[in-house]
Design a protein around this motif. Structure first.
Motif, mmCIF file in Angstrom:
data_model
loop_
_atom_site.group_PDB
_atom_site.id
_atom_site.type_symbol
_atom_site.label_atom_id
_atom_site.label_comp_id
_atom_site.label_asym_id
_atom_site.label_seq_id
_atom_site.Cartn_x
_atom_site.Cartn_y
_atom_site.Cartn_z
ATOM 1 N N LEU A 207 92.227 122.471 -36.374
ATOM 2 C CA LEU A 207 92.013 122.290 -37.917
ATOM 3 C C LEU A 207 91.787 121.099 -38.602
ATOM 4 C CD1 LEU A 207 94.342 125.350 -38.972
ATOM 5 C CD2 LEU A 207 91.890 125.517 -38.321
ATOM 6 N N THR A 208 90.747 120.660 -39.076
ATOM 7 C CA THR A 208 90.465 119.305 -39.875
ATOM 8 C C THR A 208 90.243 119.483 -41.152
ATOM 9 O OG1 THR A 208 89.332 119.005 -37.683
ATOM 10 C CG2 THR A 208 89.330 117.082 -39.429
ATOM 11 N N TYR A 209 91.161 119.175 -41.887
ATOM 12 C CA TYR A 209 91.252 119.160 -43.162
ATOM 13 C C TYR A 209 90.336 118.164 -44.108
ATOM 14 C CZ TYR A 209 94.688 122.912 -43.279
ATOM 15 O OH TYR A 209 95.149 124.288 -43.037
ATOM 16 N N THR A 210 89.404 119.001 -44.979
ATOM 17 C CA THR A 210 88.500 118.242 -45.609
ATOM 18 C C THR A 210 89.132 117.270 -46.389
ATOM 19 O OG1 THR A 210 88.471 119.810 -47.600
ATOM 20 C CG2 THR A 210 86.829 119.890 -45.865
ATOM 21 N N ILE A 255 87.754 113.525 -38.533
ATOM 22 C CA ILE A 255 86.993 114.075 -37.841
ATOM 23 C C ILE A 255 86.145 113.188 -37.049
ATOM 24 C CG2 ILE A 255 84.940 114.216 -39.177
ATOM 25 C CD1 ILE A 255 86.065 116.760 -36.528
ATOM 26 N N THR A 256 86.124 111.848 -37.452
ATOM 27 C CA THR A 256 85.384 110.613 -36.866
ATOM 28 C C THR A 256 86.396 110.304 -35.843
ATOM 29 O OG1 THR A 256 84.065 110.049 -38.833
ATOM 30 C CG2 THR A 256 84.381 108.454 -37.154
ATOM 31 N N GLY A 257 87.656 110.068 -36.093
ATOM 32 C CA GLY A 257 88.382 109.687 -35.044
ATOM 33 C C GLY A 257 88.500 110.545 -33.788
ATOM 34 N N GLY A 350 77.438 112.841 -41.218
ATOM 35 C CA GLY A 350 78.067 114.139 -40.631
ATOM 36 C C GLY A 350 79.036 114.452 -41.655
ATOM 37 N N LEU A 351 79.798 115.730 -41.434
ATOM 38 C CA LEU A 351 80.796 116.062 -42.306
ATOM 39 C C LEU A 351 82.036 116.459 -41.351
ATOM 40 C CD1 LEU A 351 78.314 117.271 -44.356
ATOM 41 C CD2 LEU A 351 80.100 116.830 -46.077
ATOM 42 N N THR A 352 83.256 116.751 -42.135
ATOM 43 C CA THR A 352 84.283 117.453 -41.236
ATOM 44 C C THR A 352 83.696 118.942 -40.656
ATOM 45 O OG1 THR A 352 85.718 116.762 -42.757
ATOM 46 C CG2 THR A 352 86.525 118.619 -41.375
ATOM 47 N N GLU A 353 82.685 119.396 -41.529
ATOM 48 C CA GLU A 353 82.479 120.922 -41.342
ATOM 49 C C GLU A 353 81.163 120.959 -40.032
ATOM 50 O OE1 GLU A 353 83.404 121.180 -45.313
ATOM 51 O OE2 GLU A 353 82.720 119.670 -44.359
ATOM 52 N N THR A 354 80.533 119.490 -39.845
ATOM 53 C CA THR A 354 79.699 119.365 -38.991
ATOM 54 C C THR A 354 80.157 118.682 -37.557
ATOM 55 O OG1 THR A 354 78.750 117.288 -39.729
ATOM 56 C CG2 THR A 354 77.724 119.280 -40.487
ATOM 57 N N THR A 355 81.635 118.546 -37.633
ATOM 58 C CA THR A 355 82.461 118.036 -36.361
ATOM 59 C C THR A 355 81.655 116.770 -36.114
ATOM 60 O OG1 THR A 355 82.313 120.539 -35.686
ATOM 61 C CG2 THR A 355 83.373 118.754 -34.157
ATOM 62 N N SER A 356 81.537 115.841 -37.007
ATOM 63 C CA SER A 356 81.076 114.600 -37.011
ATOM 64 C C SER A 356 79.692 114.521 -37.266
ATOM 65 C CB SER A 356 81.624 113.892 -35.836
ATOM 66 O OG SER A 356 81.523 112.321 -36.172
#
Length: 554
Positions: A207-210, A255-257, A350-356
Motif C-alpha cells: 500500500l502506497t499512500y498518496t 512509489i518512485t523509490g 506517473g502517479l502512485t496509482e500508476t505504480t510510477s
C-alpha cells in the motif's frame, strides 16, 4: 493512445515489442531470480557497508520466520516507518515471504499522520527507526492495532566489518516498552526459512499512500502485477544492462523509490546505493564513491546537486541514464543541468496509482517544449498504456485540446484500500482519472498543464501556475518557484509567486515581476512576489501549493 495507434513510436524502442510481457508473475519471484543470478553481488550498498543478495535472502527469511512465529497471517500488513536504509528492503522482501502486504510510511509524518495510516491500513507490525519510535510512534501505538514493534538504527549495515557500528551515537532508552530490536529479532531466527508462498499478479504487494497534496492520503493497492510490469518497463525503456548501479535519491516510501530504485535493482540483480536520506553534499560524495549509472528523482534533487558546495562535473560522470518525475520540470533546468555535467534529464510521468511511470521521454531523445506554454513534454505512453484526454463532459478531446489525463494499462492499480467510493470516482471501469490537466500534440507527445484544483481564475482569465513558474525559472537568480492564486478584491483572484534564490544571488520582487511581465500575457504575470529561504515541498519534491494558499488565507 498506445504504440499500436502510433507505429512511428516503435523507433524509440528498437527491437522491443510495442506491448511488454512481464518476465515474472510477482515481485517475490523477481527477487528470488535475482538471488539465483547474482548471489554474491551487492544487493544494497549503504555508506561503506553492503548486503549481498545471498545475505538479503537470509535476512528476509529470518524476518518472515519471526513474523510467522508471532502469529502473523497471510494478507496482514507490515508498516515501515523508515528512511532510506537497508532494513527497508529487508522488511519489504521479508513481508512478502510471510505472505503479507507492506505499507510504506513517510518518515516525516508526525503523530496525527502516523495514526491515520496505521488505522487505515490495519497494520499489525511496525518497523521503525528508534528515533521515530521515541519521538512519534510511542504515543500513537496504544489502541492502534499494532501487535509487534521492531526498532532499528540508521547506523546498522553502515560498514562491512561491523554491521552494528553505531559510531558512539547514543540510542533512545526503550526500556519498559514492548518493542523488539530488529537486529536481535533477525539473529534469533537466522538460518530458518519460512514455508513457501506464492502470489497472483492481482494480489497487493504494498500500500502506497498518496501524498495528500489535494486531500487526505489514500492507500493505493499496488499489485504484484503492477510492480513487476513497471520494474521491467523501466529497465527496457531506459535500456538498462547487467552492469548497472542504481542510486537511491528518491525516498523509498514513495512509489518512485519503491519501483525505480528497489524493484528495478532487483529486476536487474543490481546494487542499490542508499544513504539514509537525500542531502546534496552527501549525494555528491556518494556519487564519487559508488559510481552509480542510473537514477530517478524529482527535479529538485538535480537542482540541489548542481548547487551543492562540493559539486563538480566529474562527480556525475558515471551516470549514464537520468530520469525525473514527480514534479514539473522547467526546460531551463534541463538545459542548465546538461551544461553543468553533460547529461540530459529525461522526463517521465506517473502517479502512485500508476505504480510510477505511465509516460516517458525515450532515452536518447530530448522531449519537445510547447511553444505556447513553455511546458516540457512528459513523453509518450510506455508499453501497453492507453491515455486519453477527456473534457468536462467525459468525451475524448482531439490533439491540442486541454483536458483531464485518463490512463489505462497494466501498471494502473485496481483501487484504494477500503475506499470503494473513492475507487469508483477515480477509477471508473479501471481507467484512472488522474486529476492532472494536459494535452497531446499531433505527434503523440503529452504535456501536463497543471492540477485541476490549482487553476487560478484571475478576473475570468484562466492561469495555470506551472506556466508562470517556468518563466520564473528562466531568471538566473531563481532556484525554486511556486505560484498560487490569492484573494483579490478587484479580480477575485490574483497571481502570487513564492521564490527562493540561488546561493549568492540577489534580485528584488519588483525585478522578478518586471521579468515575467515582459514574457507573458498581462493577466498571467504575478502581481505579488515573496522571497523565501525554502519553497515548501513534500519529501518527494512536489511543491505544496496547498500550504502556500492556506498561509495566505491565515
Amino acid at each position: 493512445m498506445s504504440y499500436a495507434d502510433r507505429p512511428w513510436l516503435a523507433r524509440y524502442a528498437p527491437g522491443q515489442p510495442h506491448d511488454l510481457t512481464p518476465d515474472f508473475t510477482d515481485a517475490l519471484s523477481m527477487f528470488r531470480a535475482a538471488v539465483e543470478r547474482n548471489p554474491d553481488g551487492d544487493a544494497v550498498r549503504y555508506f561503506d557497508g553492503a548486503v549481498t543478495y545471498r545475505e538479503l535472502d537470509a535476512l528476509s527469511d529470518a524476518f518472515a520466520v519471526g513474523l510467522l512465529a508471532r502469529g502473523f497471517a497471510a494478507g496482514e500488513r507490515v508498516a515501515m516507518y523508515l528512511q532510506n536504509v537497508p532494513q527497508f528492503v529487508i522488511g519489504l522482501v521479508g513481508t512478502w515471504k510471510a505472505g503479507g502486504i507492506a505499507v510504506s510510511v513517510n518518515p516525516m509524518n508526525r503523530e496525527r499522520e502516523l495514526e491515520l495510516l496505521l488505522r487505515d491500513s490495519g497494520a499489525v507490525v511496525l518497523v521503525c527507526l528508534e528515533s521515530l519510535y521515541d519521538d512519534v510512534a510511542r504515543s500513537v501505538l496504544p489502541g492502534s492495532g499494532v501487535r509487534t514493534v521492531l526498532t532499528t538504527s540508521e547506523r546498522e549495515h553502515q560498514t562491512r566489518d561491523d554491521p552494528r557500528a553505531f559510531g558512539g551515537t547514543s540510542r533512545p532508552d526503550l526500556s519498559g516498552d514492548d518493542v523488539t530490536d530488529l537486529a536481535a529479532f533477525l539473529e534469533q531466527h537466522r538460518g530458518s526459512a519460512p514455508p513457501p508462498v506464492s502470489f497472483d499478479a492481482s494480489d497487493t504487494a504494498f500500500l502506497t499512500y498518496t501524498s495528500g497534496t489535494t486531500g487526505p492520503p489514500k492507500g493505493a493497492m499496488n499489485t504484484h502485477g503492477n510492480v513487476v510490469f513497471n520494474s521491467q518497463a523501466y529497465a527496457v525503456w531506459c535500456g538498462l544492462g547487467d552492469d548497472e548501479v542504481v542510486l537511491g535519491v528518491a525516498p523509498l516510501f514513495h512509489i518512485t523509490g519503491l519501483i525505480a530504485h528497489v524493484t528495478v535493482a532487483q529486476y536487474l540483480a543490481a546494487p542499490l546505493v542508499l544513504f539514509h536520506r537525500f542531502e546534496p553534499s552527501l549525494g555528491i560524495d556518494v556519487l564519487r564513491e559508488h559510481r552509480p549509472t542510473f537514477t530517478v528523482g524529482a527535479i529538485t534533487v538535480f537542482i540541489a546537486l548542481m548547487n551543492a558546495p562540493n559539486a563538480e562535473r566529474s562527480a556525475l560522470e558515471s551516470l549514464r541514464t537520468i530520469a525525473s518525475g514527480g514534479a514539473p520540470i522547467p526546460p531551463s533546468t534541463v538545459t542548465a543541468f546538461h551544461e553543468f555535467c553533460g547529461h540530459w534529464i529525461h522526463n517521465i510521468y506517473g502517479l502512485t496509482e500508476t505504480t510510477s511511470p505511465s509516460h516517458g521521454t525515450p532515452i536518447g531523445t530530448q522531449g519537445p517544449v510547447d511553444a505556447a506554454s513553455g511546458a516540457l513534454s512528459v513523453g509518450v505512453p510506455i508499453y501497453g498504456t492507453v491515455v486519453r484526454i477527456v473534457g468536462d463532459d467525459g468525451e475524448e478531446l482531439p490533439p491540442g485540446e486541454v483536458g483531464e489525463i485518463c490512463t489505462s494499462g497494466p501498471q494502473v492499480v485496481p483501487g484504494y484500500w477500503n475506499k470503494p467510493e473513492e475507487t469508483a470516482s477515480a477509477l471508473p471501469g479501471g481507467e484512472l482519472h488522474t486529476g492532472d490537466v494536459g494535452y497531446m500534440d499531433a505527434e503523440g507527445w503529452f504535456y501536463i498543464v497543471d492540477r485541476k484544483k490549482d487553476q487560478i481564475n484571475a478576473g475570468g482569465y484562466k492561469v495555470w501556475p506551472r506556466e508562470v513558474e517556468d518563466i520564473l525559472y528562466e531568471h538566473p537568480a531563481v532556484r525554486e518557484a511556486a505560484v498560487v492564486g490569492v484573494p483579490d478584491e478587484y479580480r477575485g483572484e490574483t497571481v502570487k509567486a513564492f521564490v527562493s534564490l540561488r546561493e549568492g544571488a540577489s534580485v528584488t520582487p519588483e525585478e522578478l515581476i518586471a521579468f515575467t511581465k515582459e514574457r507573458m500575457a498581462a493577466y498571467k504575470y504575478p502581481r505579488q512576489v515573496e522571497l523565501l529561504d525554502e519553497v515548501p515541498k513534500t519529501v518527494t519534491g512536489k511543491v505544496l501549493r496547498r500550504e502556500l494558499r492556506a498561509r495566505e488565507r491565515s
